[in-house]
Design an enzyme around this catalytic site. Structure first.
Site, PDB file in Angstrom:
ATOM      1  N   GLU A 192      -9.451  -0.852  -2.063  1.00  0.00           N
ATOM      2  CA  GLU A 192      -9.109   0.540  -1.707  1.00  0.00           C
ATOM      3  C   GLU A 192      -9.076   1.419  -2.956  1.00  0.00           C
ATOM      4  O   GLU A 192      -9.443   2.591  -2.914  1.00  0.00           O
ATOM      5  CB  GLU A 192      -7.765   0.567  -0.946  1.00  0.00           C
ATOM      6  CG  GLU A 192      -7.930  -0.004   0.460  1.00  0.00           C
ATOM      7  CD  GLU A 192      -6.679  -0.620   1.061  1.00  0.00           C
ATOM      8  OE1 GLU A 192      -5.574  -0.376   0.551  1.00  0.00           O
ATOM      9  OE2 GLU A 192      -6.821  -1.358   2.052  1.00  0.00           O
ATOM     10  N   SER A 221      -6.330  -9.897   6.086  1.00  0.00           N
ATOM     11  CA  SER A 221      -5.791 -10.168   7.419  1.00  0.00           C
ATOM     12  C   SER A 221      -5.082 -11.521   7.529  1.00  0.00           C
ATOM     13  O   SER A 221      -5.161 -12.178   8.571  1.00  0.00           O
ATOM     14  CB  SER A 221      -6.893 -10.053   8.475  1.00  0.00           C
ATOM     15  OG  SER A 221      -7.361  -8.720   8.537  1.00  0.00           O
ATOM     16  N   GLU A 267     -10.748 -10.959  -1.966  1.00  0.00           N
ATOM     17  CA  GLU A 267     -10.467 -10.170  -0.777  1.00  0.00           C
ATOM     18  C   GLU A 267     -11.766  -9.598  -0.212  1.00  0.00           C
ATOM     19  O   GLU A 267     -12.216  -8.517  -0.648  1.00  0.00           O
ATOM     20  CB  GLU A 267      -9.529  -9.017  -1.123  1.00  0.00           C
ATOM     21  CG  GLU A 267      -8.174  -9.461  -1.624  1.00  0.00           C
ATOM     22  CD  GLU A 267      -7.117  -8.425  -1.285  1.00  0.00           C
ATOM     23  OE1 GLU A 267      -6.205  -8.745  -0.524  1.00  0.00           O
ATOM     24  OE2 GLU A 267      -7.227  -7.287  -1.766  1.00  0.00           O
ATOM     25  N   LYS A 306       0.856  -1.201   0.000  1.00  0.00           N
ATOM     26  CA  LYS A 306       0.000   0.000   0.000  1.00  0.00           C
ATOM     27  C   LYS A 306       0.893   1.253   0.000  1.00  0.00           C
ATOM     28  O   LYS A 306       1.915   1.267  -0.677  1.00  0.00           O
ATOM     29  CB  LYS A 306      -0.954  -0.020   1.201  1.00  0.00           C
ATOM     30  CG  LYS A 306      -1.666  -1.368   1.354  1.00  0.00           C
ATOM     31  CD  LYS A 306      -2.769  -1.348   2.351  1.00  0.00           C
ATOM     32  CE  LYS A 306      -3.276  -2.750   2.576  1.00  0.00           C
ATOM     33  NZ  LYS A 306      -4.657  -2.831   2.915  1.00  0.00           N
ATOM     34  N   HIS A 360      -8.095  -3.429  -6.534  1.00  0.00           N
ATOM     35  CA  HIS A 360      -8.043  -3.568  -5.071  1.00  0.00           C
ATOM     36  C   HIS A 360      -9.195  -2.746  -4.486  1.00  0.00           C
ATOM     37  O   HIS A 360      -9.512  -1.665  -4.991  1.00  0.00           O
ATOM     38  CB  HIS A 360      -6.693  -3.057  -4.548  1.00  0.00           C
ATOM     39  CG  HIS A 360      -6.491  -3.377  -3.097  1.00  0.00           C
ATOM     40  ND1 HIS A 360      -7.116  -2.673  -2.100  1.00  0.00           N
ATOM     41  CD2 HIS A 360      -5.759  -4.341  -2.476  1.00  0.00           C
ATOM     42  CE1 HIS A 360      -6.771  -3.191  -0.931  1.00  0.00           C
ATOM     43  NE2 HIS A 360      -5.951  -4.209  -1.127  1.00  0.00           N
TER      44      HIS A 360
HETATM   45  C1  PEP Z   1      -4.599  -6.093   1.172  1.00  0.00           C
HETATM   46  O1  PEP Z   1      -4.191  -4.948   1.257  1.00  0.00           O
HETATM   47  O2  PEP Z   1      -4.808  -6.577   0.067  1.00  0.00           O
HETATM   48  C2  PEP Z   1      -4.815  -6.870   2.389  1.00  0.00           C
HETATM   49  C3  PEP Z   1      -5.291  -8.075   2.288  1.00  0.00           C
HETATM   50  O3  PEP Z   1      -4.475  -6.249   3.600  1.00  0.00           O
HETATM   51  P1  PEP Z   1      -4.389  -6.982   5.038  1.00  0.00           P
HETATM   52  O4  PEP Z   1      -3.590  -8.253   4.850  1.00  0.00           O
HETATM   53  O5  PEP Z   1      -3.698  -5.988   5.913  1.00  0.00           O
HETATM   54  O6  PEP Z   1      -5.796  -7.287   5.462  1.00  0.00           O
END
Ligand code: PEP
Length: 252
Positions: free
Chosen positions: A98, A213, A168, A12, A96
């Site tokens: 975000e 996570s 995700e 990120k 993604h």
């Molecule tokens: C991500 O940014 O794709 C992600 C899965 O973050 P995290 O592992 O911190 O949940």
């Protein structure tokens, strides 16, 4: 069908170039821990060249975190797929959650970005996933079907096998609340079914990563699931040894 696992670390908007170099050096020194697993690092644009230089010849991929579908033009702040290649990248994250939330990376835009990445010679990782509200209202499968179908709609059938998909769930990203194994497996099986409707038997060779996570302590249970072919890791990928521990858990 056995699929070689892929573990990708999404940094990120973290790490200076000096921090990126230090991470890459530690990773390179300890790569034996990830034998049998493909690894990729997704640094911010500013550190792609540093990481690619340190990791040259190791087989570790360096991926962008997004890319523009046009080759060049008046798109202030954007970077094209060709520019990512020029900086040393071999792949790119697309869609993604975000980016979908912050920068309107829509399914329609992804339908142009995924093929543009392939044309430039990058491995696209198409990220899909439902919100907590969508899960609670029972629409997870419908959301995943649309995101997969629309996101891949511009990819010629004979190139679908070159795409990686990452599941995700938005409620699991950065929350410390990973999906339970049965939830992850169910979603991955739905995604593979949708891929089969687009790509036929090629779906069996396509990698579907789990993201949300993932930590070294929880990785083994998730990586052992039949339709989980690796991980997309955020927070736990900021430390090289932590990322390697997750990759070790994904070893076949
Ligand atoms: C991500 O940014 O794709 C992600 C899965 O973050 P995290 O592992 O911190 O949940």
């Amino acid at each position: 069908m056995s699929r070689r696992p892929l573990v990708a670390g999404n940094w990120k908007m973290f790490k200076t170039r000096a921090e990126a170099r230090a991470f890459a050096e530690t990773l390179a020194e300890n790569l034996a821990q990830a034998d049998g697993v493909d690894l990729a690092i997704c640094p911010p644009f500013t550190s792609i060249d540093v990481v690619a230089t340190v990791l040259q010849g190791t087989g570790v991929g360096v991926f962008g975190q997004t890319g523009h579908e046009n080759e060049n033009g008046a798109h202030t702040g954007e970077v094209s797929m060709g520019m990512l290649v020029d900086a040393g990248a071999s792949g790119v994250l697309l869609g993604h959650s975000e980016r979908r939330a912050d920068c309107a990376e829509t399914d329609q835009a992804l339908a142009r970005k995924v093929p543009a990445a392939l044309v430039a010679g990058l491995t696209p990782v198409l990220c899909v996933g439902e919100s907590e509200f969508e899960r609670d209202s029972g629409s997870t499968k419908a959301i995943l079907d649309v995101q997969v179908r629309e996101g891949l709609s511009g990819v010629p059938k004979d190139r679908l096998g070159d795409v990686v998909v990452a599941y995700e769930p938005i409620w699991a990203i950065g929350t410390g609340k990973s999906a339970r194994p049965e939830i992850a497996q169910e979603a991955h099986a739905w995604i593979r079914e949708e891929l089969r409707s687009l790509a036929g038997d090629t779906a069996d060779s396509m990698r579907i990563l789990y993201g949300g996570s993932v930590k070294p302590e929880t990785a083994a249970e998730l990586m052992a699931l039949p339709d989980v072919d690796g991980a997309l890791v955020g927070g736990a990928a900021l430390d090289a040894l932590s990322l390697l521990a997750i990759a070790a858990a994904a070893r076949p």
